[in-house]
Design a protein around this motif. Sequence first.
Motif, PDB file in Angstrom:
ATOM      1  N   PHE A   1       4.846  21.444  -5.999  1.00  0.00           N
ATOM      2  CA  PHE A   1       4.250  20.445  -5.112  1.00  0.00           C
ATOM      3  C   PHE A   1       3.356  21.028  -4.022  1.00  0.00           C
ATOM      4  O   PHE A   1       2.526  20.319  -3.473  1.00  0.00           O
ATOM      5  N   ARG A   2       3.574  22.285  -3.658  1.00  0.00           N
ATOM      6  CA  ARG A   2       2.812  22.915  -2.572  1.00  0.00           C
ATOM      7  C   ARG A   2       2.964  22.143  -1.266  1.00  0.00           C
ATOM      8  O   ARG A   2       2.106  22.187  -0.395  1.00  0.00           O
ATOM      9  N   ASN A   3       4.071  21.404  -1.156  1.00  0.00           N
ATOM     10  CA  ASN A   3       4.323  20.580   0.015  1.00  0.00           C
ATOM     11  C   ASN A   3       5.827  20.631   0.288  1.00  0.00           C
ATOM     12  O   ASN A   3       6.621  20.149  -0.521  1.00  0.00           O
ATOM     13  N   LEU A   4       6.193  21.200   1.420  1.00  0.00           N
ATOM     14  CA  LEU A   4       7.604  21.379   1.754  1.00  0.00           C
ATOM     15  C   LEU A   4       8.332  20.042   1.847  1.00  0.00           C
ATOM     16  O   LEU A   4       9.437  19.894   1.328  1.00  0.00           O
ATOM     17  N   TYR A   5       7.714  19.058   2.473  1.00  0.00           N
ATOM     18  CA  TYR A   5       8.370  17.767   2.665  1.00  0.00           C
ATOM     19  C   TYR A   5       8.577  17.030   1.345  1.00  0.00           C
ATOM     20  O   TYR A   5       9.613  16.408   1.135  1.00  0.00           O
ATOM     21  N   LEU A   6       7.609  17.106   0.462  1.00  0.00           N
ATOM     22  CA  LEU A   6       7.761  16.477  -0.845  1.00  0.00           C
ATOM     23  C   LEU A   6       8.857  17.181  -1.647  1.00  0.00           C
ATOM     24  O   LEU A   6       9.636  16.529  -2.340  1.00  0.00           O
ATOM     25  N   SER A   7       8.944  18.489  -1.520  1.00  0.00           N
ATOM     26  CA  SER A   7      10.010  19.235  -2.191  1.00  0.00           C
ATOM     27  C   SER A   7      11.379  18.785  -1.693  1.00  0.00           C
ATOM     28  O   SER A   7      12.297  18.545  -2.489  1.00  0.00           O
ATOM     29  N   PHE A   8      11.524  18.667  -0.367  1.00  0.00           N
ATOM     30  CA  PHE A   8      12.781  18.173   0.205  1.00  0.00           C
ATOM     31  C   PHE A   8      13.087  16.765  -0.300  1.00  0.00           C
ATOM     32  O   PHE A   8      14.207  16.460  -0.702  1.00  0.00           O
ATOM     33  N   PHE A   9      12.073  15.900  -0.268  1.00  0.00           N
ATOM     34  CA  PHE A   9      12.269  14.509  -0.651  1.00  0.00           C
ATOM     35  C   PHE A   9      12.717  14.367  -2.103  1.00  0.00           C
ATOM     36  O   PHE A   9      13.629  13.605  -2.405  1.00  0.00           O
ATOM     37  N   VAL A  10      12.069  15.077  -3.018  1.00  0.00           N
ATOM     38  CA  VAL A  10      12.404  14.970  -4.440  1.00  0.00           C
ATOM     39  C   VAL A  10      13.849  15.378  -4.682  1.00  0.00           C
ATOM     40  O   VAL A  10      14.608  14.674  -5.354  1.00  0.00           O
ATOM     41  N   VAL A  11      14.255  16.503  -4.116  1.00  0.00           N
ATOM     42  CA  VAL A  11      15.634  16.970  -4.308  1.00  0.00           C
ATOM     43  C   VAL A  11      16.621  16.031  -3.620  1.00  0.00           C
ATOM     44  O   VAL A  11      17.634  15.639  -4.206  1.00  0.00           O
ATOM     45  N   LEU A  12      16.335  15.647  -2.380  1.00  0.00           N
ATOM     46  CA  LEU A  12      17.237  14.766  -1.643  1.00  0.00           C
ATOM     47  C   LEU A  12      17.415  13.430  -2.354  1.00  0.00           C
ATOM     48  O   LEU A  12      18.539  12.969  -2.570  1.00  0.00           O
ATOM     49  N   PHE A  13      16.312  12.805  -2.722  1.00  0.00           N
ATOM     50  CA  PHE A  13      16.399  11.486  -3.331  1.00  0.00           C
ATOM     51  C   PHE A  13      17.086  11.540  -4.691  1.00  0.00           C
ATOM     52  O   PHE A  13      17.897  10.668  -5.026  1.00  0.00           O
TER      53      PHE A  13
END
Length: 173
Positions: A47-59
Motif C-alpha cells: 500500500f505504501r501507506n502506513l494508515y491503510l496498512s493499519f486499517f486493512v489489518v485492523l478491520f
Amino acid sequence: MQNFFINLKKEVFPVSLILILAISRLIPHPENFTPIIAMAIMGGYVFRNLYLSFFVVLFSMLLSDFFIGFYSHMFFVYFSLFFLILVFFSLTKKINYKNLFIFSFLGSVIFFMISNFGVWIVGDLYERNIDGLIKCYFMAIPFFKNTFLSTIIFSYSSFIMYKSSTRYFGIKY
C-alpha cells in the motif's frame, strides 16, 4: 471518467484483501495458519501507506473476531500486528526475495513472543512467575511451526502476486 476507474481499481484491492484476510480466519484451517502476519509484513510494501496498512489489518481482524469471538489476550495479538506493521513499514524498501524469508521469521518470532506473553499475563493457565512464562512459551512452540510456515507462504505469495499485478494492471498504491 478514466480517473474514476483508476480510483475504483485502487479501492477494490484493499476491500478485497480485507475480505480475504477475514475469511481466511473463518474457514477451517490448521491452527495459526493464516495470512495476517504476512499482511502485517507486506502492508507497507503493497500500500505504501502506513494508515491503510493499519486499517486493512485492523478491520480484517475485527471482522473475523466478531464471528470467531473476542478473547482475553486480544490486545496483545493486535498490538503485535501493529508493531509488525510499524517495523516492516520502515523496511519496505528492503523487501526482496532474499530478505522476505528473514522478515517472515522475525515477524513470526515477534508475534509469538508478544501474543504468548499476553496469554500468560491475562490468562489463568500459567502461574504469574518466570516459570509460568517459560512454560507458556514452551507450550506454544508447536503452534509456531504453522505461524512461520503460513507467514513464509503468504508473504512470498503476496510479494509475487503484487509484483505481477503491478506489471499487468499498472497500478501502484
